[in-house]
Design an enzyme around this catalytic site. Sequence first.
Site, mmCIF file in Angstrom:
data_model
loop_
_atom_site.group_PDB
_atom_site.id
_atom_site.type_symbol
_atom_site.label_atom_id
_atom_site.label_comp_id
_atom_site.label_asym_id
_atom_site.label_seq_id
_atom_site.Cartn_x
_atom_site.Cartn_y
_atom_site.Cartn_z
ATOM 1 N N HIS A 21 -27.835 -37.430 -82.254
ATOM 2 C CA HIS A 21 -29.060 -37.599 -81.467
ATOM 3 C C HIS A 21 -30.049 -38.573 -82.067
ATOM 4 O O HIS A 21 -31.104 -38.808 -81.468
ATOM 5 C CB HIS A 21 -29.770 -36.251 -81.299
ATOM 6 N N LYS A 63 -37.078 -38.305 -65.983
ATOM 7 C CA LYS A 63 -37.805 -37.381 -65.103
ATOM 8 C C LYS A 63 -38.882 -38.130 -64.324
ATOM 9 O O LYS A 63 -39.074 -37.909 -63.131
ATOM 10 C CB LYS A 63 -38.461 -36.260 -65.928
ATOM 11 N N LYS A 75 -42.778 -42.864 -81.560
ATOM 12 C CA LYS A 75 -43.049 -42.838 -80.121
ATOM 13 C C LYS A 75 -44.353 -43.564 -79.777
ATOM 14 O O LYS A 75 -44.647 -43.829 -78.618
ATOM 15 C CB LYS A 75 -43.084 -41.396 -79.613
ATOM 16 N N LYS A 92 -44.645 -36.155 -74.708
ATOM 17 C CA LYS A 92 -43.460 -36.080 -75.555
ATOM 18 C C LYS A 92 -43.934 -35.594 -76.917
ATOM 19 O O LYS A 92 -45.146 -35.533 -77.159
ATOM 20 C CB LYS A 92 -42.787 -37.450 -75.676
ATOM 21 N N ARG A 93 -43.028 -35.258 -77.814
ATOM 22 C CA ARG A 93 -43.475 -34.873 -79.145
ATOM 23 C C ARG A 93 -44.314 -35.987 -79.757
ATOM 24 O O ARG A 93 -44.121 -37.171 -79.471
ATOM 25 C CB ARG A 93 -42.256 -34.566 -80.036
ATOM 26 N N THR A 99 -35.388 -38.554 -72.363
ATOM 27 C CA THR A 99 -35.040 -37.972 -71.066
ATOM 28 C C THR A 99 -36.309 -37.836 -70.223
ATOM 29 O O THR A 99 -36.231 -37.799 -68.997
ATOM 30 C CB THR A 99 -34.381 -36.591 -71.213
HETATM 31 C C1 LIG Z 1 -38.092 -33.786 -71.239
HETATM 32 C C2 LIG Z 1 -38.895 -33.109 -72.267
HETATM 33 C C3 LIG Z 1 -38.968 -33.630 -73.564
HETATM 34 C C4 LIG Z 1 -38.312 -34.935 -73.955
HETATM 35 O O1 LIG Z 1 -39.215 -35.986 -73.656
HETATM 36 P P1 LIG Z 1 -39.005 -37.452 -74.254
HETATM 37 O O2 LIG Z 1 -40.069 -38.248 -73.578
HETATM 38 O O3 LIG Z 1 -37.636 -37.885 -73.841
HETATM 39 O O4 LIG Z 1 -39.174 -37.362 -75.716
HETATM 40 C C5 LIG Z 1 -39.737 -32.972 -74.504
HETATM 41 N N1 LIG Z 1 -40.388 -31.833 -74.195
HETATM 42 C C6 LIG Z 1 -40.353 -31.311 -72.960
HETATM 43 C C7 LIG Z 1 -41.117 -30.072 -72.683
HETATM 44 C C8 LIG Z 1 -39.610 -31.923 -71.958
HETATM 45 O O5 LIG Z 1 -39.569 -31.368 -70.734
#
Ligand SMILES: *Cc1c(COP(=O)(O)O)cnc(C)c1O
Length: 845
Positions: A381, A685, A579, A573-574, A681
């Site tokens: 990952h 979305k 990031k 995101k985290r 991911t």
């Molecule tokens: C989809 C999702 C992530 C991943 O987000 P990235 O932008 O790809 O890092 C992290 N936390 C939650 C709650 C999510 O739904």
Amino acid sequence: MPTKKPAQKKASKAKTGTPKPSFNFNTHMTVEGIKSSILNHLKFTLARDTGTATQRDWWISTCHAVHDRILERFIRTMGEHNDQNVRRVYYLSLEYLMGRMMRNNVWNAGLYDITKQALAELDLSLEELEELEEDMGLGNGGLGRLAACFLDSLATLEYPAVGYGIYYEFGMFRQKFENNEQVERPDSWRKFGCPWEIVRPEYTKTVRLYGRVEMRFDSLGNPAPVWSDTVEVNGLPYDIPISGYNVGTVNFLRLWEARSSQDFDFDVFNEGGYIEAVQDKAEAETISKVLYPNDNSESGKELRLVQQYFFVSCSIQDIIRRWRKLNSDWDSFPEKATIQLNDTHPAITVAELMRILVDEEGLEWDRAWDITREVCNYTNHTLLPEALERWSVPLFEKVLPRHLQIIFEINRRFLEDEVEAKWPGDDGMKEKLSLVEEGNPQMLRMAYLSVVGSGYVNGVAAMHTELLKKDLFPEFNALYPGKIQNKTNGITPRRWLLASNPDLGALITETIGDGWASDLDKLRALEPHAKKAKFREKFRAIKHANKVALAKLVWSECGIEISPDAIFDVQIKRLHEYKRQHLNLLHILHLYRKLLQDPNFDMHPRVFIFGAKAAPGYAMAKTIIRAINAVAAKINNDERIGGKLKVVFMPNYRVTLAESLIPAADVSEQISTAGKEASGTGNMKFALNGALTIGTLDGANVEILEEVGDDNIFIFGLNVDEVQALWNGGYNPYDRYFNDENLRAIVDWIGSNFFTPDHPDALVPIKDSLLDGGDPYLVLEDFAAYVEAQERVDKAYRDQDNWTRMAILNTARVGKFSSDRTIHQYAEEIWKLTPVKVSMNGDPV
Ligand SMILES: *Cc1c(COP(=O)(O)O)cnc(C)c1O
């Protein structure tokens, strides 16, 4: 050694095939059926009458009513899988970020309309009751959410699959802000119980830890190591049924809870040590207490290693138990089971399988090794060095002495046979590829163990897989051609569109018919509608309504007023430097300065929305949170800028919050330094819900660009080759700082006490990292390109018709990113798995 039960061969067909006397359980798929079920559970599960029932009582009763209907199919699925002695995939993951279960369950099981109606007839609202459900937040971020999407797709595609993990008592911490700073609170998500769980004490497993290895000899004089003086702990499994969408298949997620192996240590008890005895018990049970809140960084803690082995050992024992019910010859094991390791967290699987096969089952090493390698597969990952797991040899030896010996033996054979054959006499290569990194202490390289012990290794987006082959594992790629594959991540369209954006889902169905939610490429049929003014009108109206709903939530959660006519620009995101939330922040400061210096500065009003948790020990991430909050407070209260700019940091980012934010987003921020985000991911979305991406050529953004076309996305910044070239040529962030007066002012501003007057120097670490720290994530380097791309966004948004057209084309063209596609590829190319039909209602399929 435990005495083995005689192999039981069962003609299970006869067993499950014989009709039993049937009772009229009321699990009718009707409004009346659901309603009577809810009332029944209220009375007989919760011992409540309708007069005194609280909202929570109604909520739990409704969950049970829905659950009952899923269980009918669950039992049928297990029966079918057993009858056919099917091949299964076992997904091993330390994290599952499931979110709430109710909405997904009613949609997938086809119960949405009737449940809503049944509740309405009881004067209750499904939407209101849903708010009482705690998120099942047993994961940190992308990796855990991927596992959850995969379970949904596995069931929907009718693949026999079991997910294994830990039943944490406390999932991802709850985040609050106090004086702009993050504070963590425990997530006691099971305080009122979890209505979706089924406890299975009959499948409890015992796990051994610590102790020592005695070298004994068997009756033929062969060495037979014995792992002794171990500490024992039990794993109690809880099953969470996973309903496929519109199909009969219901798989399950089996999560292990740690239980002490004895209720009392009688010796201590007899000595009057009652309290001490109970204390020991409590200590064993800490194993499944809490999820480690680190995303993309390893902890190196003993308890974490114990967690990993605990869940691996329980799961492997369970997999073997299930296999043994219908099979006996070990040659058939790889025919019936394939295991997917979600990152290196379950990498001990390789050593544990070898230990069981060699030490307990008495197989020859070579045969055991062939079986292990055929069964295991590994998903990588990340390329980030701080996230690559390594365990110190002394710690590993203390916890798992026998497994350490096995790993050393795997390593000896790997180096002496495979590496020596490929690179004869090359000791440098042996040192480079060794599973044991030399040093003080020595360290076990878990990624290398996973590669050597697996049949297939995969990356999670095309670019990531190329970098895996080129930078992280080039020698393994030469040694094992074809072993490393790509499987670009995906998301389930059930949760991330159908259930979370129901109005858009309805518009799509009304326009192109149903079927798209389980065949997402069908969305392409929306493309011609992007040209139709009427359709654009409807699409825009839905986005607007979602923005109105989010504005309400922002008001109630944060007390900040935002206009749904502004651009909603979202980064969720985290929190991680790679990031680059701080790049976003510098751009906000850039706009703020512009507005202060020219109140007529022409920009479309914009709301920047953040959601992010920082690992509790990650100081820089916490400082960035503090900076965003401090800047937000200033900007939101500055009358001079006429409400053109707002900044909202919503606390406690989690799946449920993502479900309200994503349908309301206009702009999706995907701005990681090129080469750092394996896939992402969140990016998928947003695009699916008609938000336009501003992003770098990183991870799956590259593939999103390929799908939507460069007119429908805002790409900026260095690509991965340019990043490499820049580092090779020597990068000095001071050059950017001194050559750009505007940037210099902004960096100095954030390093001043302007935003944190009561806390001098609180934000200085950010400035220091960008300058003296060498700007490791190239924030200053990419700043100008980012500002320019944001100007393109601003300009594009003013043409609402064209913006909506672009948004529709995003939705229409991202069908590739369904996790159904991802899972189909895993099944065909790695797992060699075939779907198994299960009846929806008991009629023959
Ligand atoms: C989809 C999702 C992530 C991943 O987000 P990235 O932008 O790809 O890092 C992290 N936390 C939650 C709650 C999510 O739904």
